[in-house]
Design a protein around this motif. Structure first.
Motif, PDB file in Angstrom:
ATOM      1  N   TRP B 256       0.770  -0.981   0.025  1.00  0.00           N
ATOM      2  CA  TRP B 256       0.021   0.376  -0.135  1.00  0.00           C
ATOM      3  C   TRP B 256       0.469   1.464  -0.124  1.00  0.00           C
ATOM      4  N   ALA B 257       2.007   0.888   1.102  1.00  0.00           N
ATOM      5  CA  ALA B 257       2.369   1.929   1.350  1.00  0.00           C
ATOM      6  C   ALA B 257       3.295   2.364  -0.626  1.00  0.00           C
ATOM      7  N   LEU B 258       3.804   1.793  -1.469  1.00  0.00           N
ATOM      8  CA  LEU B 258       4.853   1.371  -2.842  1.00  0.00           C
ATOM      9  C   LEU B 258       3.861   2.342  -3.694  1.00  0.00           C
ATOM     10  N   GLY B 262      -4.404  -0.729  -2.708  1.00  0.00           N
ATOM     11  CA  GLY B 262      -4.989   0.055  -2.574  1.00  0.00           C
ATOM     12  C   GLY B 262      -5.183   0.694  -1.626  1.00  0.00           C
ATOM     13  N   VAL B 263      -6.913   0.984  -0.896  1.00  0.00           N
ATOM     14  CA  VAL B 263      -6.708   2.216   0.617  1.00  0.00           C
ATOM     15  C   VAL B 263      -7.839   0.840   0.996  1.00  0.00           C
ATOM     16  N   VAL B 264      -8.377  -0.117   0.658  1.00  0.00           N
ATOM     17  CA  VAL B 264      -8.919  -1.402   1.614  1.00  0.00           C
ATOM     18  C   VAL B 264      -7.595  -2.245   1.442  1.00  0.00           C
ATOM     19  N   TYR B 265      -6.410  -2.752   0.655  1.00  0.00           N
ATOM     20  CA  TYR B 265      -5.677  -3.285   1.514  1.00  0.00           C
ATOM     21  C   TYR B 265      -4.473  -2.646   2.772  1.00  0.00           C
ATOM     22  N   GLY B 266      -4.790  -1.667   2.596  1.00  0.00           N
ATOM     23  CA  GLY B 266      -3.854  -0.702   3.125  1.00  0.00           C
ATOM     24  C   GLY B 266      -4.702  -0.493   5.180  1.00  0.00           C
ATOM     25  N   ALA B 267      -6.065  -0.843   4.549  1.00  0.00           N
ATOM     26  CA  ALA B 267      -7.139  -0.918   6.067  1.00  0.00           C
ATOM     27  C   ALA B 267      -6.249  -2.259   6.623  1.00  0.00           C
TER      28      ALA B 267
END
Lengths: 70, 327
Positions: B256-258, B262-267
């Motif tokens: 997610w950071a790179l 997306g944001v779902v994965y990040g969450a």
């Protein structure tokens, strides 16, 4: 003399028993037959699947089958 | 097959004298009871399912397109290659498996499959899967699969496992390769993204297996396997679990950071990563026996890895079908 003849009789009967055993061969139990059948079916299915896989992939790739770039 | 024992070919007319002379009496009395299911068990189906899943994610997130038949062939070869490595592992570790409660019912220690047959089975599948992958997909993925099998069967199983408490740290690389193989099967090359997937699994492995080793320490000690809790003690193992989890959680967030996810994965990575850290902290703080928290870590770490890769699969592989998951 009598004792030697007895030994020969014993040897002869042992050989006869071995020959009879050879005639009968190995008799598998029901469990062993089931296991052998299971192995045979698994092997047949695997081979059939491989044949189908190679056939389909050859159709899909066509002449590119021989092109394998790194 | 059961009639060939110790190099003595017993085909043809069979007599008691020949049988005894060949030393194959036991083989004659007990023909094989191995079923097809026993050979399937040699492939370690549960490990294979994780390999299939992570390789599938590697393929799904890779840029480009692969024909479904070729993709299926790649996954099949990777799965069979992983199974071959499992069979070779069981061949070599039959003595250890016989001593451990968790593994004593496997086909070789239970006597259903002879060791030699497991070796032949593993080698045949290993060569077959690598050659097929090379012929039908590409050479890079085949080379990676060959290296993975070699790494698991030789470097981990034969060399590391019995000689160092770092066995599962280094050996964990073998389980981390499948996403890279999947990626290489699609693209024909490698890049940073599959390397991150590799690192996630690589750093996930020690906390997962040391948690198991902590509550199975007696089993490993009895079998003579130098797992970290057996060699360095429970305290050190708990500290190492926490340290590896501290590295794992940022790596889990890296896609997610790179910008790869997306944001779902990040969450999901943030929430499940926080839970992993919490459990690792509980293990670190818990006094011996570290049983409950370790069982929790063993189970939750599987869920953690599954969720990370499942969300990646949905976002990157099937993201076009789900607008809310677009990156």
């Amino acid at each position: 003399m009598s004792a030697q003849r007895d030994d020969k009789d014993v040897d002869k009967s042992a050989n006869e028993r071995a020959d009879e055993s050879a005639d009968e061969g190995i008799v598998l139990t029901d469990a062993q037959k089931r296991a052998r059948r299971s192995r045979s079916i698994a092997l047949a299915l695997a081979l059939a699947a491989l044949v189908v896989l190679f056939y389909v992939v050859t159709l899909v790739k066509g002449p590119a089958m021989l092109v394998r770039p790194l | 097959m059961a009639l060939i024992n110790g190099g003595a070919d017993l085909r043809g007319p069979l007599t008691a004298d020949r049988a005894l002379a060949s030393g194959a009496q036991s083989a004659l009395i007990q023909p094989s009871l191995a079923s097809g299911g026993d050979y399937l068990a040699l492939l370690k189906p549960r490990v294979m399912s994780l390999v299939i899943f992570t390789a599938l994610v590697g393929m799904a997130v890779a840029p480009g397109h692969v024909h479904p038949v070729i993709g299926f062939t790649a996954i099949l070869c990777i799965a069979v290659g992983a199974g071959a490595a499992g069979a070779l592992n069981m061949w070599y570790e039959a003595d250890i498996d016989a001593k451990m409660i968790r593994t004593m019912k496997r086909p070789i220690p239970s006597g259903r499959v002879p060791r030699d047959e497991a070796l032949a089975f593993g080698l045949t599948l290993a060569v077959g899967s690598v050659v097929t992958l090379g012929l039908m997909v590409n050479l890079l993925s085949a080379a990676l699969l060959a290296f993975t099998i070699f790494f698991y069967a030789v470097v981990y199983t034969i060399w590391l496992k019995r000689f160092t408490p770092q066995n599962i740290v280094i050996g964990g690389a073998a389980g981390a390769f499948p996403p890279m193989i999947g990626w290489a099967a699609v693209t024909g090359d490698l890049s940073l993204e599959p390397l991150i997937l590799f690192l996630i699994i690589f750093f996930w492995t020690p906390p997962h297996f040391w948690a198991l080793a902590l509550y199975r320490a007696d089993d490993y000690a009895r079998a003579g396997v130098p797992m970290l809790p057996v060699v360095a003690g429970e305290r050190e193992a708990r500290r190492q679990i926490l340290l590896y989890t501290l590295v794992l959680v940022p790596l889990g967030l890296a896609p997610w950071a790179l910008g790869y996810a997306g944001v779902v994965y990040g969450a999901v990575a943030a929430i499940t990563g926080a839970a992993m850290l919490l459990i690792a902290w509980q293990i670190y703080r818990e006094r011996s026996p570290a049983d409950a928290a370790c069982r929790k870590m063993f189970a939750f770490s599987i869920l953690y890895l599954f969720l990370l890769f499942a969300v990646l699969l949905v976002e990157r592989g099937w993201g076009g079908l789900l607008p809310w998951a677009a990156t």
